[in-house]
Design a protein around this motif. Structure first.
Motif, PDB file in Angstrom:
ATOM      1  N   SER A  32      63.159  23.795  60.489  1.00  0.00           N
ATOM      2  CA  SER A  32      63.258  22.471  61.115  1.00  0.00           C
ATOM      3  C   SER A  32      61.947  22.087  61.785  1.00  0.00           C
ATOM      4  O   SER A  32      61.480  20.948  61.661  1.00  0.00           O
ATOM      5  CB  SER A  32      64.393  22.461  62.146  1.00  0.00           C
ATOM      6  N   GLU A  49      63.725  17.159  69.415  1.00  0.00           N
ATOM      7  CA  GLU A  49      63.930  16.763  68.020  1.00  0.00           C
ATOM      8  C   GLU A  49      64.131  17.988  67.127  1.00  0.00           C
ATOM      9  O   GLU A  49      64.950  17.960  66.196  1.00  0.00           O
ATOM     10  CB  GLU A  49      62.731  15.955  67.532  1.00  0.00           C
ATOM     11  N   ARG A  53      67.544  18.711  64.929  1.00  0.00           N
ATOM     12  CA  ARG A  53      67.532  18.941  63.482  1.00  0.00           C
ATOM     13  C   ARG A  53      68.086  20.314  63.131  1.00  0.00           C
ATOM     14  O   ARG A  53      68.759  20.479  62.113  1.00  0.00           O
ATOM     15  CB  ARG A  53      66.115  18.785  62.924  1.00  0.00           C
TER      16      ARG A  53
END
Length: 236
Positions: A32, A49, A53
């Motif tokens: 990720s 983030e 993910r």
């Protein structure tokens, strides 16, 4: 006795979720992070983030990777094709199989190594003067170039190759391959030939530049065509 009500409750219970191992979670975080860094660069990517993910918490990311350096090193260890490629060509180098050494390298790059995510990630890191760029160069690229240059020098000493600067020769060969890969990844500039044909062409160019002319003929490599000599009229 078991009542119908209790049987109903037990049958309605949701199935237990299969627990994901720490290694699987760690690998998911690495993939990720690598994909996000490749999309947004390092400065544009937040830990939140990466966690979203990967489907984990930020705390879990810091548990597996207490520092950014450890995360970067893990990405390279997971994504870099260099260690595996180096292991393969070292065995061929010991057999002095020149064509196969260069062929394996060419096929690996032409077939898609490094992959597009790692290629973009490395470009982002270089443009942002990021520490990952230095880490990749010193621990992967430089190690591979040093090996290839040393092999070329060894074959020069053994009389198989023409005397050239070995590191320049190594850079020339890898430069052809990496530039081809860049055109393919960044501009989708595909060639009509097969990966096998493209690899063979790069290897032939390299071997024609390195092999001593007499050895080219012995090994079946196409040598430099002879220029026909003009005949001069004999004086009476």
């Amino acid at each position: 006795m078991v009542s119908e009500c209790s049987l109903y409750r037990s049958s309605a219970m949701p199935p237990l979720k299969k627990r994901i191992s720490g290694q699987v979670r760690k690998a998911t975080i690495i993939r990720s992070a690598a994909s996000l860094f490749a999309e947004k660069g390092f400065s544009g990517t937040k830990t939140r983030e990466i966690a979203e993910r990967a489907g984990v918490s930020e705390a879990l990311i810091f548990k597996h990777f207490p520092s950014k350096e450890e995360l970067y090193a893990a990405i390279l260890a997971e994504e870099s094709p260099v260690p595996g490629l180096l292991s393969r060509v070292k065995n061929l180098a010991e057999q002095r199989n020149d064509v196969e050494v260069f062929s394996v390298i060419a096929k690996t790059v032409v077939d898609g190594a490094p992959d597009s995510d790692l290629m973009r990630l490395i470009l982002f890191s270089a443009l942002e003067s990021h520490e990952l760029s230095d880490m990749f160069f010193h621990n992967h690229i430089r190690v591979f170039y040093d090996f290839l240059a040393e092999y070329i020098q060894q074959r020069i000493d053994q009389g198989a190759f023409q005397p050239v600067q070995p590191l320049i020769a190594a850079r020339a060969f890898m430069g052809m391959l990496i530039y081809h890969r860049l055109l393919t990844v960044l501009f989708q500039a595909q060639l009509p030939q097969t990966a096998e044909d493209i690899s063979r062409t790069f290897v032939n160019i390299m071997m024609n530049g390195l092999k001593i002319p007499s050895l080219k003929r012995q090994s079946g490599m196409p040598g430099k065509p002879r220029t026909p000599q003009k005949r001069t009229a004999r004086k009476a």
